[in-house]
Design a protein around this motif. Structure first.
Motif, PDB file in Angstrom:
ATOM      1  N   LEU A 277       0.811  -1.207   0.000  1.00 27.17           N
ATOM      2  CA  LEU A 277       0.000   0.000   0.000  1.00 27.17           C
ATOM      3  C   LEU A 277       0.849   1.263   0.000  1.00 27.17           C
ATOM      4  O   LEU A 277       0.622   2.186  -0.791  1.00 27.17           O
ATOM      5  N   VAL A 278       1.843   1.324   0.893  1.00 25.53           N
ATOM      6  CA  VAL A 278       2.658   2.539   0.945  1.00 25.53           C
ATOM      7  C   VAL A 278       3.548   2.648  -0.294  1.00 25.53           C
ATOM      8  O   VAL A 278       3.774   3.749  -0.810  1.00 25.53           O
ATOM      9  N   ALA A 281       1.256   3.809  -3.022  1.00 27.58           N
ATOM     10  CA  ALA A 281       0.867   5.202  -2.777  1.00 27.58           C
ATOM     11  C   ALA A 281       1.990   6.154  -3.189  1.00 27.58           C
ATOM     12  O   ALA A 281       1.748   7.179  -3.837  1.00 27.58           O
ATOM     13  N   TYR A 297       3.219   8.542   8.463  1.00 21.01           N
ATOM     14  CA  TYR A 297       3.546   7.120   8.345  1.00 21.01           C
ATOM     15  C   TYR A 297       4.626   6.744   9.365  1.00 21.01           C
ATOM     16  O   TYR A 297       5.602   7.454   9.543  1.00 21.01           O
ATOM     17  N   LYS A 309      -4.770   5.962   6.346  1.00 16.36           N
ATOM     18  CA  LYS A 309      -5.831   5.115   5.801  1.00 16.36           C
ATOM     19  C   LYS A 309      -6.791   5.930   4.928  1.00 16.36           C
ATOM     20  O   LYS A 309      -7.233   5.449   3.871  1.00 16.36           O
ATOM     21  N   TYR A 312      -5.124   6.415   1.651  1.00 18.10           N
ATOM     22  CA  TYR A 312      -5.216   5.213   0.830  1.00 18.10           C
ATOM     23  C   TYR A 312      -6.577   5.124   0.131  1.00 18.10           C
ATOM     24  O   TYR A 312      -6.661   4.747  -1.044  1.00 18.10           O
ATOM     25  N   LYS A 313      -7.632   5.481   0.863  1.00 15.99           N
ATOM     26  CA  LYS A 313      -8.978   5.438   0.266  1.00 15.99           C
ATOM     27  C   LYS A 313      -9.120   6.509  -0.812  1.00 15.99           C
ATOM     28  O   LYS A 313      -9.704   6.270  -1.871  1.00 15.99           O
ATOM     29  N   LEU A 317      -6.671   2.829  -3.469  1.00 15.70           N
ATOM     30  CA  LEU A 317      -5.752   1.692  -3.476  1.00 15.70           C
ATOM     31  C   LEU A 317      -6.496   0.372  -3.382  1.00 15.70           C
ATOM     32  O   LEU A 317      -6.028  -0.640  -3.929  1.00 15.70           O
TER      33      LEU A 317
END
Length: 360
Positions: A277-278, A281, A297, A309, A312-313, A317
């Motif tokens: 994810l990171v 991103a 982070y 989070k 991410y939304k 992601l």
């Protein structure tokens, strides 16, 4: 697997546990009181840390032997395959007990992590992880010492343990330390290239390849022979793809799955893990989004974790993962369809069915 198969598998676990506790009770030069204390402690530790979860790694060994022999197993063959399967689960237990301490995790499989249990200190738990590892070799020696593939079975566990520990080093050293303190977060270390290397070693070998290779070894396939070498290579090729797919799933679930469904509280963001994810991103972030990651982070701050989070939304992601999952499924299906002999495909179809669209 049916409930009957699971019951049979768990019955073999109980036999192995009984053998190990008996070994402890028979240790020389210890008083009866000390031996009783040890037996009581590990009679609690083993069922808490080893069985549980989906047990796919262990069941895959049995499935692999069935596929390779192309028939139902005799009682002796089933027991052998189940014992080897439980050693993969024992290896998993060793890794998880240690990993939970390293990550400062709270729960595992819906219960407190072993090191957080009453009457278990962190120092105890570190030693317990080492003892869990040693129990693998005690059991393999007890049951397979006279088996033609004994050395090969041992070497598979030795090699896989080393590979996984290399992957764990990469995973836990995403951010450098100096004099015992974490240095300023360096987002440049979080790349998909580094991630793929970490996952190959941390996840693919022990979660997928080991079970398949144990089945091959037990069935007498020599990795140095022409036929055996080809089968091990095919297994490795598919397992590397399945393992990466599985770990990316794990990273997404860590961030988005409810703890009551996942069975644990995800801590990848707080622990500054080099997660998919990171990495993804950072690959697509604009300057403002990158600043949010730089500021939040890797911090044990609930507000900061939620900001990550939310980011991410915002970056969709989860949607990117859904597209990735379908692409991986197609790639795996095509790769599996090319495997010869054709019956060997069933093992990898079984593995893929266990992870495709899983929710925990």
């Amino acid at each position: 697997m049916s409930s009957t198969d699971m019951e049979s598998f768990l019955a073999v676990y109980k036999q192995i546990e009984s053998e190990i506790i008996s070994d402890i009770q028979g240790l020389p030069a210890l008083s009866d009181n000390v031996k009783a204390q040890l037996a009581e402690y590990y009679s609690a530790c083993l069922p808490y840390t080893v069985p549980g979860g989906k047990m796919t790694r262990g069941l895959t060994v049995i499935k692999g032997v069935e596929v390779l022999k192309q028939r139902s197993l005799t009682d002796e063959e089933y027991k052998d395959a189940a014992i080897l399967g439980w050693q993969v689960e024992w290896l998993q237990a060793f890794f998880l007990v240690a990993d939970d301490i390293m990550d400062g995790s709270i729960t595992r499989r819906g219960s407190p992590c072993w090191y957080r249990c009453p009457n278990v200190t962190q120092d105890n738990a570190i030693n317990d992880a080492l003892i869990l590892e040693n129990m693998i070799y005690q059991t393999i020696r007890r049951h397979f010492r006279s088996h033609p593939s004994y050395v090969q079975l041992l070497e598979l566990f030795i090699d896989t343990t080393f590979q996984t520990e290399v992957g764990q080093h990469i995973d836990t050293n995403g951010t450098p330390y100096s004099n015992g303190r974490r240095a300023k977060l360096d987002l440049s270390r979080f790349t998909l290239d580094r991630y793929q290397g970490c996952v190959r070693y941390k996840t693919c070998y022990y979660s997928f390849y080991l079970s398949c290779a144990l089945a091959l070894a037990y069935c007498g396939y020599d990795p140095e022979g022409e036929e055996g070498r080809a089968l091990y290579k095919k297994a490795e090729d598919v397992c590397m793809i399945l393992g990466e797919y599985f770990q990316i799933q794990d990273d997404v679930l860590d961030a988005f799955a409810p703890p009551e469904v996942l069975g644990k509280i995800g801590t990848d963001i707080e622990d500054a893990k080099c997660s998919w994810l990171v990495c993804k991103a950072l690959e697509i972030a604009n300057d403002e989004q990158r600043t949010i990651l730089e500021e939040n982070y890797g911090k044990h701050d609930p507000v900061g974790v939620q900001k990550v989070k939310d980011l991410y939304k915002e970056m969709n992601l989860e949607g990117l993962f859904v597209a990735y999952e379908e692409e991986r499924k197609k790639t795996c299906d095509e790769l599996i369809a090319k495997i010869e002999p054709e019956h060997f495909q069933e093992l990898f179809k079984f593995l893929l069915s266990k992870i495709y669209k899983r929710e925990k």
